[in-house]
Design a protein around this motif. Structure first.
Motif, PDB file in Angstrom:
ATOM      1  N   LYS A 109       0.827  -1.214   0.000  1.00 51.78           N
ATOM      2  CA  LYS A 109       0.000   0.000   0.000  1.00 51.78           C
ATOM      3  C   LYS A 109       0.857   1.257   0.000  1.00 51.78           C
ATOM      4  O   LYS A 109       0.575   2.212  -0.720  1.00 51.78           O
ATOM      5  CB  LYS A 109      -0.952  -0.005   1.196  1.00 51.78           C
ATOM      6  N   PHE A 110       1.894   1.275   0.812  1.00 49.87           N
ATOM      7  CA  PHE A 110       2.784   2.424   0.890  1.00 49.87           C
ATOM      8  C   PHE A 110       3.478   2.639  -0.454  1.00 49.87           C
ATOM      9  O   PHE A 110       3.586   3.773  -0.940  1.00 49.87           O
ATOM     10  CB  PHE A 110       3.801   2.221   2.006  1.00 49.87           C
ATOM     11  N   SER A 111       3.953   1.541  -1.064  1.00 52.39           N
ATOM     12  CA  SER A 111       4.629   1.622  -2.359  1.00 52.39           C
ATOM     13  C   SER A 111       3.694   2.180  -3.423  1.00 52.39           C
ATOM     14  O   SER A 111       4.085   3.041  -4.224  1.00 52.39           O
ATOM     15  CB  SER A 111       5.149   0.246  -2.772  1.00 52.39           C
ATOM     16  N   ARG A 112       2.470   1.683  -3.447  1.00 53.78           N
ATOM     17  CA  ARG A 112       1.483   2.161  -4.419  1.00 53.78           C
ATOM     18  C   ARG A 112       1.221   3.653  -4.209  1.00 53.78           C
ATOM     19  O   ARG A 112       1.176   4.430  -5.160  1.00 53.78           O
ATOM     20  CB  ARG A 112       0.191   1.357  -4.305  1.00 53.78           C
ATOM     21  N   LYS A 113       1.065   4.067  -2.963  1.00 53.50           N
ATOM     22  CA  LYS A 113       0.816   5.475  -2.636  1.00 53.50           C
ATOM     23  C   LYS A 113       1.970   6.360  -3.123  1.00 53.50           C
ATOM     24  O   LYS A 113       1.751   7.502  -3.535  1.00 53.50           O
ATOM     25  CB  LYS A 113       0.629   5.623  -1.129  1.00 53.50           C
ATOM     26  N   LYS A 114       3.186   5.834  -3.098  1.00 53.57           N
ATOM     27  CA  LYS A 114       4.364   6.589  -3.538  1.00 53.57           C
ATOM     28  C   LYS A 114       4.599   6.473  -5.049  1.00 53.57           C
ATOM     29  O   LYS A 114       5.603   6.965  -5.561  1.00 53.57           O
ATOM     30  CB  LYS A 114       5.613   6.122  -2.791  1.00 53.57           C
ATOM     31  N   GLY A 115       3.690   5.803  -5.764  1.00 56.23           N
ATOM     32  CA  GLY A 115       3.775   5.760  -7.227  1.00 56.23           C
ATOM     33  C   GLY A 115       4.363   4.504  -7.827  1.00 56.23           C
ATOM     34  O   GLY A 115       4.515   4.406  -9.044  1.00 56.23           O
ATOM     35  N   ALA A 116       4.700   3.525  -7.010  1.00 51.00           N
ATOM     36  CA  ALA A 116       5.250   2.277  -7.559  1.00 51.00           C
ATOM     37  C   ALA A 116       4.140   1.429  -8.168  1.00 51.00           C
ATOM     38  O   ALA A 116       3.017   1.410  -7.671  1.00 51.00           O
ATOM     39  CB  ALA A 116       5.968   1.485  -6.462  1.00 51.00           C
ATOM     40  N   HIS A 117       4.460   0.738  -9.240  1.00 56.22           N
ATOM     41  CA  HIS A 117       3.507  -0.197  -9.840  1.00 56.22           C
ATOM     42  C   HIS A 117       4.081  -1.610  -9.935  1.00 56.22           C
ATOM     43  O   HIS A 117       3.373  -2.553 -10.252  1.00 56.22           O
ATOM     44  CB  HIS A 117       3.066   0.293 -11.223  1.00 56.22           C
ATOM     45  N   LEU A 118       5.381  -1.756  -9.627  1.00 56.47           N
ATOM     46  CA  LEU A 118       6.022  -3.066  -9.597  1.00 56.47           C
ATOM     47  C   LEU A 118       6.704  -3.270  -8.260  1.00 56.47           C
ATOM     48  O   LEU A 118       7.367  -2.367  -7.747  1.00 56.47           O
ATOM     49  CB  LEU A 118       7.072  -3.178 -10.706  1.00 56.47           C
ATOM     50  N   LEU A 119       6.543  -4.468  -7.711  1.00 56.57           N
ATOM     51  CA  LEU A 119       7.158  -4.838  -6.440  1.00 56.57           C
ATOM     52  C   LEU A 119       8.118  -5.987  -6.696  1.00 56.57           C
ATOM     53  O   LEU A 119       7.793  -6.911  -7.451  1.00 56.57           O
ATOM     54  CB  LEU A 119       6.095  -5.273  -5.436  1.00 56.57           C
TER      55      LEU A 119
END
Length: 163
Positions: A109-119
């Protein structure tokens, strides 16, 4: 001290103007690392200015705590549209209780909020419980490194997230 070069490659030729050139590709030695790092920063800055783009690498840490005691931890970094999970660990006697899932959900969730689309993340074949955990969370193997760190096979997992 004599320097030993590994995987050295030399090439020669002429450019379009007829100027002769010779390029050597080699490893960087310890005493050259600062110079090379400065070169890379300077060149990336030029590249970003040309494209009107800013490269940012941000590091984050999250914890799970109970009664002010840390019982789980995740460490990750976001580079552009990708987020890389460096570490995820839960206190041994608290594993399989949902804490890892809470941490990975917060990471996503944090990554998505910061604009990431790949983990991304990696783990070794020795961590069978972790491998099953990541698979249950929707991560897929995208690469395998045989006889890698500590002479084990390592796997890189990835998951795409929607914004």
């Amino acid at each position: 001290a004599e320097r030993k070069f590994y995987n050295q490659h030399k090439s020669a030729g002429k450019n379009g103007s007829g100027v002769f050139w010779m390029i050597q590709v080699r490893q960087v030695f310890e005493d050259e690392k600062r110079k090379v790092d400065n070169y890379a920063k300077k060149e990336w800055k030029k590249f970003e200015e040309e494209l009107n783009y800013e490269y940012k690498k941000s590091k984050f840490k999250i914890i799970a705590e109970e009664n002010k005691k840390i019982i789980g931890f995740a460490d990750f970094e976001i580079i552009g549209g990708a987020s890389y999970l460096n570490q995820l660990i839960v206190t041994k006697n608290r594993r399989a209780s949902g804490i890892g899932k809470m941490l990975i959900n917060k990471f996503e969730k944090f990554s998505r909020k910061k604009g990431a689309h790949l983990l991304y993340l990696q783990t070794s074949e020795k961590h069978k419980v972790a491998i099953n955990f990541y698979k249950k969370q929707g991560y897929k193997i995208i690469a395998k490194f045989e006889n890698f760190k500590f002479h084990n096979n390592w796997f890189v997992y990835a998951k795409e997230i929607k914004k």
